[in-house]
Design an enzyme around this catalytic site. Structure first.
Site, PDB file in Angstrom:
ATOM      1  N   GLY A  57     -41.380  15.503   9.380  1.00 61.01           N
ATOM      2  CA  GLY A  57     -41.144  14.084   9.159  1.00 61.01           C
ATOM      3  C   GLY A  57     -40.879  13.762   7.714  1.00 61.01           C
ATOM      4  N   GLY A  58     -40.041  14.583   7.044  1.00 65.12           N
ATOM      5  CA  GLY A  58     -39.820  14.395   5.616  1.00 65.12           C
ATOM      6  C   GLY A  58     -38.911  13.243   5.242  1.00 65.12           C
ATOM      7  CB  THR A  59     -35.880  11.752   6.829  1.00 64.65           C
ATOM      8  OG1 THR A  59     -35.177  12.992   6.961  1.00 64.65           O
ATOM      9  CG2 THR A  59     -34.885  10.654   6.472  1.00 64.65           C
TER      10      THR A  59
ATOM     11  CB  ILE B 132     -34.567  17.211   5.773  1.00 63.28           C
ATOM     12  CG1 ILE B 132     -35.479  17.215   4.557  1.00 63.28           C
ATOM     13  CG2 ILE B 132     -33.582  16.041   5.710  1.00 63.28           C
ATOM     14  CD1 ILE B 132     -36.294  15.953   4.362  1.00 63.28           C
TER      15      ILE B 132
ATOM     16  CD  GLU C 299     -46.064  19.881  16.065  1.00 63.95           C
ATOM     17  OE1 GLU C 299     -46.230  18.761  16.606  1.00 63.95           O
ATOM     18  OE2 GLU C 299     -44.988  20.232  15.559  1.00 63.95           O
TER      19      GLU C 299
ATOM     20  N   GLY D  76     -38.522  10.871  12.614  1.00 65.33           N
ATOM     21  CA  GLY D  76     -37.676   9.682  12.703  1.00 65.33           C
ATOM     22  C   GLY D  76     -37.750   8.836  11.449  1.00 65.33           C
TER      23      GLY D  76
ATOM     24  CG  ASP E 271     -37.679  21.640  14.348  1.00 64.88           C
ATOM     25  OD1 ASP E 271     -38.818  22.050  14.050  1.00 64.88           O
ATOM     26  OD2 ASP E 271     -37.270  20.491  14.081  1.00 64.88           O
TER      27      ASP E 271
END
Length: 290
Positions: A207-209, A229, A133, A179, A81
């Protein structure tokens, strides 16, 4: 069984679901995430940050993953990642990981494109997939990233760069952040739809959380097929350890294996719910393995 990240994401595209991509910290969290995937009969992507891979080492991480994933009855991919460091990417590619995220979001557009093309050439020669990215997703995760949106581009530019570089998956700005959220994000699912009209490459949500189930579904319905996640796992992992240590102190009873069991159970419970929310539950048999 060990799988291709790209194939798992493509199956998600075709089936209208997203594959959870979960950042692990060690062998305990790795096995807990795979346990959750097995319980839900779902494909899963194991993600490792640069910070974690430097702590554990590429060789040990590779062997630990293989020992846990190879006998699993569900497809499991191994993904590096958020890596801006070309040397780490070279090491991981040589070790035969499933995929890497080359994070060139701190470079200007021309340099980001050139380096992404070079990474894709290196990775594809070894059968490794590349997530790209080039515009930065705000937030700092494991010491990588920025709280300021430095580079942003049009969806046309993103699709064109992806075509020229040969990147396999795209991680665009979608209004989310790495975060824990301190305020409600302004989400951009329309960007997913727009990119879907310009390229067939799987779109990744970072940034799924912290997003609601309905917000996740909005992105999946728009075309996202890989969702990252990280913070949710870290919180479950460390809060479980904290609770156990408080009880141990009260009782003056110190038994690390029982703490590890509590932590593993907490991580499995936390992650298991995402398979249902993302719609990947029951899709293990339809996913590709290598």
């Amino acid at each position: 069984m060990i799988a291709s990240t790209l194939e798992l994401a493509r199956k998600g595209q075709e089936g209208g679901y997203a594959v959870p991509a979960v950042n692990i910290l060690d062998d305990l969290s790795l096995r807990a995430v795979i346990d959750a995937a097995v319980a839900k009969s779902s494909p899963v992507i194991i993600q490792v940050s640069v910070k974690t891979v430097r702590s554990i080492g590429v060789d040990l991480m590779t062997k630990t993953f293989a020992a846990a994933a190879s006998p699993a009855p569900v497809p499991v991919a191994l993904h590096l990642d958020h890596c801006p460091d070309r040397k780490v990417i070279e090491d991981v590619v040589a070790a035969g990981w499933s995929s890497v995220l080359f994070d060139a979001s701190d470079r200007d557009l021309a340099q980001a494109e050139q380096e992404t093309r070079e990474v894709v050439t290196l990775a594809h020669a070894a059968g490794v997939d590349v997530e790209s990215e080039i515009e930065n997703i705000v937030g700092v995760e494991d010491d990588v990233g920025s709280d300021v949106a430095v580079h942003s581009y049009s969806v046309e530019q993103l699709a064109e760069v992806a075509e020229r570089t040969g990147a396999d998956l795209l991680a665009p700005q979608l209004g989310t952040a790495h975060g824990q959220y301190t305020k409600a994000p302004v989400l951009l699912p329309d960007r997913v739809r727009e990119l879907g009209r310009l390229t067939d490459r799987p779109i990744v949500l970072h940034g799924g959380t912290g997003l609601s189930d309905a917000e996740f579904r909005t992105f999946i319905d728009a075309g996202v097929s890989k969702i990252n996640i990280s913070t949710g796992l870290k919180r479950a992992y460390m809060q479980s350890a904290l609770e156990h240590l408080r009880r141990a102190e009260e009782r003056d009873k110190w038994d690390p294996p029982s703490m590890f069991r509590d932590m593993s159970a907490a991580v499995t419970t936390e992650i298991a719910r995402y398979f249902d929310v993302f719609g990947s539950t029951g899709h293990a048999d339809g996913a590709e393995a290598t």
